[in-house]
Design an enzyme around this catalytic site. Structure first.
Site, PDB file in Angstrom:
ATOM      1  N   GLU A 256      48.395  34.647  44.760  1.00 38.21           N
ATOM      2  CA  GLU A 256      48.783  36.005  45.184  1.00 38.21           C
ATOM      3  C   GLU A 256      47.818  36.958  44.491  1.00 38.21           C
ATOM      4  OE1 GLU A 256      50.974  36.888  47.339  1.00 38.21           O
ATOM      5  OE2 GLU A 256      52.261  35.137  47.581  1.00 38.21           O
ATOM      6  N   CYS A 290      49.672  45.990  44.181  1.00 44.82           N
ATOM      7  CA  CYS A 290      48.770  45.128  44.963  1.00 44.82           C
ATOM      8  C   CYS A 290      48.807  45.510  46.433  1.00 44.82           C
ATOM      9  CB  CYS A 290      49.134  43.658  44.767  1.00 44.82           C
ATOM     10  SG  CYS A 290      50.841  43.277  45.161  1.00 44.82           S
TER      11      CYS A 290
HETATM   12  P1  NAD Z   1      44.543  39.296  35.882  1.00 46.43           P
HETATM   13  O1  NAD Z   1      43.891  38.423  36.888  1.00 46.43           O
HETATM   14  O2  NAD Z   1      43.682  39.958  34.877  1.00 46.43           O
HETATM   15  O3  NAD Z   1      45.631  38.473  35.031  1.00 46.43           O
HETATM   16  C1  NAD Z   1      46.717  37.843  35.652  1.00 46.43           C
HETATM   17  C2  NAD Z   1      47.278  36.790  34.707  1.00 46.43           C
HETATM   18  O4  NAD Z   1      46.325  35.748  34.560  1.00 46.43           O
HETATM   19  C3  NAD Z   1      47.588  37.280  33.297  1.00 46.43           C
HETATM   20  O5  NAD Z   1      48.827  36.726  32.899  1.00 46.43           O
HETATM   21  C4  NAD Z   1      46.454  36.700  32.471  1.00 46.43           C
HETATM   22  O6  NAD Z   1      46.781  36.456  31.129  1.00 46.43           O
HETATM   23  C5  NAD Z   1      46.208  35.388  33.186  1.00 46.43           C
HETATM   24  N1  NAD Z   1      44.882  34.803  32.975  1.00 46.43           N
HETATM   25  C6  NAD Z   1      43.730  35.423  32.617  1.00 46.43           C
HETATM   26  N2  NAD Z   1      42.722  34.523  32.542  1.00 46.43           N
HETATM   27  C7  NAD Z   1      43.245  33.314  32.848  1.00 46.43           C
HETATM   28  C8  NAD Z   1      42.700  31.999  32.946  1.00 46.43           C
HETATM   29  N3  NAD Z   1      41.410  31.750  32.719  1.00 46.43           N
HETATM   30  N4  NAD Z   1      43.534  31.002  33.298  1.00 46.43           N
HETATM   31  C9  NAD Z   1      44.840  31.243  33.563  1.00 46.43           C
HETATM   32  N5  NAD Z   1      45.411  32.457  33.475  1.00 46.43           N
HETATM   33  C10 NAD Z   1      44.616  33.484  33.121  1.00 46.43           C
HETATM   34  O7  NAD Z   1      45.394  40.338  36.711  1.00 46.43           O
HETATM   35  P2  NAD Z   1      46.223  41.582  36.184  1.00 46.43           P
HETATM   36  O8  NAD Z   1      45.271  42.644  35.746  1.00 46.43           O
HETATM   37  O9  NAD Z   1      47.266  41.132  35.240  1.00 46.43           O
HETATM   38  O10 NAD Z   1      46.974  42.047  37.516  1.00 46.43           O
HETATM   39  C11 NAD Z   1      46.406  42.910  38.456  1.00 46.43           C
HETATM   40  C12 NAD Z   1      45.939  42.144  39.667  1.00 46.43           C
HETATM   41  O11 NAD Z   1      47.043  41.409  40.213  1.00 46.43           O
HETATM   42  C13 NAD Z   1      45.483  43.061  40.778  1.00 46.43           C
HETATM   43  O12 NAD Z   1      44.341  42.522  41.388  1.00 46.43           O
HETATM   44  C14 NAD Z   1      46.654  43.056  41.733  1.00 46.43           C
HETATM   45  O13 NAD Z   1      46.319  43.390  43.054  1.00 46.43           O
HETATM   46  C15 NAD Z   1      47.119  41.648  41.609  1.00 46.43           C
HETATM   47  N6  NAD Z   1      48.505  41.504  42.074  1.00 46.43           N
HETATM   48  C16 NAD Z   1      48.743  40.768  43.200  1.00 46.43           C
HETATM   49  C17 NAD Z   1      50.036  40.645  43.678  1.00 46.43           C
HETATM   50  C18 NAD Z   1      50.341  39.828  44.914  1.00 46.43           C
HETATM   51  O14 NAD Z   1      51.493  39.488  45.091  1.00 46.43           O
HETATM   52  N7  NAD Z   1      49.383  39.511  45.762  1.00 46.43           N
HETATM   53  C19 NAD Z   1      51.083  41.255  42.995  1.00 46.43           C
HETATM   54  C20 NAD Z   1      50.809  41.998  41.864  1.00 46.43           C
HETATM   55  C21 NAD Z   1      49.505  42.104  41.405  1.00 46.43           C
END
Ligand code: NAD
Length: 512
Positions: A256, A290
């Site tokens: 997602e 998002c």
């Molecule tokens: P992010 O990708 O920076 O982090 C998301 C999660 O991934 C965090 O918990 C982080 O600690 C973890 N993470 C980071 N590096 C990792 C790795 N190498 N391996 C595994 N996990 C790792 O995203 P964010 O800044 O927390 O969230 C914002 C993003 O999320 C935006 O792009 C937004 O559009 C998206 N989002 C999507 C949805 C959806 O349902 N499609 C919903 C909400 C947010």
């Protein structure tokens, strides 16, 4: 230092006691508005994550054995707990994420609705059913059921710290899985609160929902811990890293990811309603949504009126951290820098800000950008801030073409008084979800699947598809009686296949 000495003694003051785990240190979560410490949390290392997953395995079996009714009952107890302590959770969301308490209440209410739906529809969606056995297996009964995967890993973002991860957690639990959840390092207190609430509400299967805290390395460890599926919500670049880590163990993934959602405003639209919805879709939650509206394509006949209506509404919005504010500070300071870059790029490349355009620390003024070139970052990349580009287009077809000309494809909106035309545009929009004459509504309909295409990811949460996402299909046939001739036996008479060929010729041969 021995492992025992590294055992973490941190307790989270907001969520009660956090379990003692081996860790590689601690980190703080802070209030984005004030910088005050909300909680101190362990950075769970690979071993701690593995131990948590191993503890979840017997819980998964216990949870699965409860059956649909037993799980539904306990999911109801959980949502009762959330409903009774809604204000406490909303306050924590406000302090850790920065959003107004009223928006946090809305988020929790949506979550409770999804928990209710998932619990109520799991049996009908996933339970064993008989299917037609067909001509070649007429002597058999055929059964289909959807079985849980065991332990599901969930990695979540910070922007909707309750609703977004629970979109995976609620459906994974309802489908009979245990869950290990790694919340964002920006909202660990909310994640820990959700798991502590589970332990309190469902003490007999407390380990069916556990939390590990930490940064990307903790998430990466969860990818490698042998879970049955990894449900990831976050940005596309991190999604790629998660997929690469999961590929090592052939762990299936749900992605997602981000979006760059557009609204199409057609000639016959209710312009005032479209403007009102665009402003909410773009600015609520400080644009950190998002499925937020980041672009609008308005047709020439309505463009000027639409811009005027939007600009007037936006000028009335006030970002702050008090309860009367329209939206709060950016949850992460780094996100304010992204917004600033997009606004600067838009204005440097010929665009102009009809209103807003300023960034004051973590407070971003609500910003409406006009005449922004399509190739600029503000139109192509996810901004994730309280900004909106509005572009004049010839007609709805050009609007659709531009809407679809991005690598993302999460959601979008269409405003038109013609039901036929609006539905046609909605269906041809390259996105997982579209709302007609409103914004974001699909997210509040538990029966509808939620997920994207392209850079917005794949797989679905919510609805029947969301329940099936956390299962594997199991097919069973059972011989009911023996036919005089068995076609799948070396003892079959040669004439039997000739007879079969004649039957197939008669039944199917007439179709041209
Ligand atoms: P992010 O990708 O920076 O982090 C998301 C999660 O991934 C965090 O918990 C982080 O600690 C973890 N993470 C980071 N590096 C990792 C790795 N190498 N391996 C595994 N996990 C790792 O995203 P964010 O800044 O927390 O969230 C914002 C993003 O999320 C935006 O792009 C937004 O559009 C998206 N989002 C999507 C949805 C959806 O349902 N499609 C919903 C909400 C947010």
């Amino acid at each position: 230092m021995s492992r025992a000495e590294q055992l973490d003694t941190v307790t989270d003051t907001t969520a009660g006691t956090v379990e003692r785990h081996a860790t590689t240190g601690t980190f703080e979560s802070t209030d984005p508005a004030t910088g005050a410490v909300v909680g101190v949390f362990p950075v769970h290392d690979a071993q701690a994550v593995q131990e948590t997953v191993e503890r979840a395995r017997p819980a998964a079996r216990l949870w699965a054995d409860l059956g649909f009714d037993g799980r539904r009952q306990r999911l109801a107890a959980y949502r009762g707990h959330l409903a009774r302590r809604m204000h406490e959770l909303a306050d924590l969301v406000h302090r850790e994420n920065g959003k107004p308490r009223a928006d946090a209440i809305l988020e929790i209410t949506l979550t409770i609705d999804h928990l209710t739906w998932a619990g109520a529809h799991a049996r009908r969606t996933l339970g064993r059913r008989r299917v037609r056995a067909g001509m070649l297996a007429a002597d058999h009964a055929a059964y289909l059921e959807y079985q849980p995967l065991g332990v599901v890993g969930v990695i979540g973002p910070w922007n909707y710290p309750v609703f977004t991860p629970m979109g995976s957690i609620a459906y994974a639990l309802a489908a009979g899985n245990a869950v290990v959840f790694k919340p964002s390092e920006h909202t660990p207190a909310v994640g820990a609160w959700l798991a502590a609430a589970w332990r309190a509400a469902v003490p007999d299967v407390a380990d069916a929902f556990q939390v590990v805290t930490g940064n990307g390395s903790t998430g990466a460890a969860l990818c490698r811990a042998g879970v049955g599926k990894l449900a990831f919500t976050g940005s596309a670049p991190t999604g790629r890293r998660v997929m690469a880590a999961c590929a090592e163990t052939l762990t299936p993934v749900l992605m997602e990811l981000g979006g760059k959602d557009a609204m199409i405003v057609d000639d016959d639209a209710d312009v005032a309603a479209a403007a009102d919805a665009a402003v909410w879709g773009a600015m609520s939650n400080a644009g950190q949504t998002c499925i937020g509206i980041e672009r609008v394509y308005a047709t020439a006949p309505v463009y000027d009126r639409f811009v005027a209506e939007v600009t007037e509404r936006v000028r009335g919005l006030r970002p702050s951290s008090d309860d009367e504010a329209a939206y709060g500070p950016m949850t992460m300071a780094a996100q304010a820098d992204v917004v600033r870059r997009h606004v600067d790029d838009a204005t440097a490349s010929g665009g102009r800000a009809a209103t807003g355009g300023t960034v004051d620390g973590v407070l971003v003024a609500p910003t409406v950008l006009l005449d922004v070139p399509e190739e600029s970052a503000a139109v192509q990349e996810e901004t994730f801030g309280p900004t909106l580009t509005i572009t004049r287009v010839r007609d709805a077809e050009e609007a659709l073409e531009r809407t679809n000309a991005t690598s993302y494809g999460l959601a979008g909106a269409v405003f038109s008084r013609s039901r036929v035309k609006a539905m046609d545009l909605a269906r041809r929009m390259r996105s997982g979800m579209t709302s007609v004459n409103s914004v974001l509504t699909f997210a509040s309909v538990p029966a509808l699947p939620f997920g994207g295409v392209g850079e917005s990811g794949f797989g679905r949460i919510h609805g029947e598809d969301g329940l099936k996402e956390f299962t594997r299909a199991k097919a069973i046939t059972r011989r009911r009686f023996r036919l005089p001739v068995d076609l799948t036996s070396f003892s079959r008479p040669p004439a039997a296949v000739d007879a079969l060929a004649r039957v197939v010729g008669v039944v199917h041969g007439r179709h041209r």
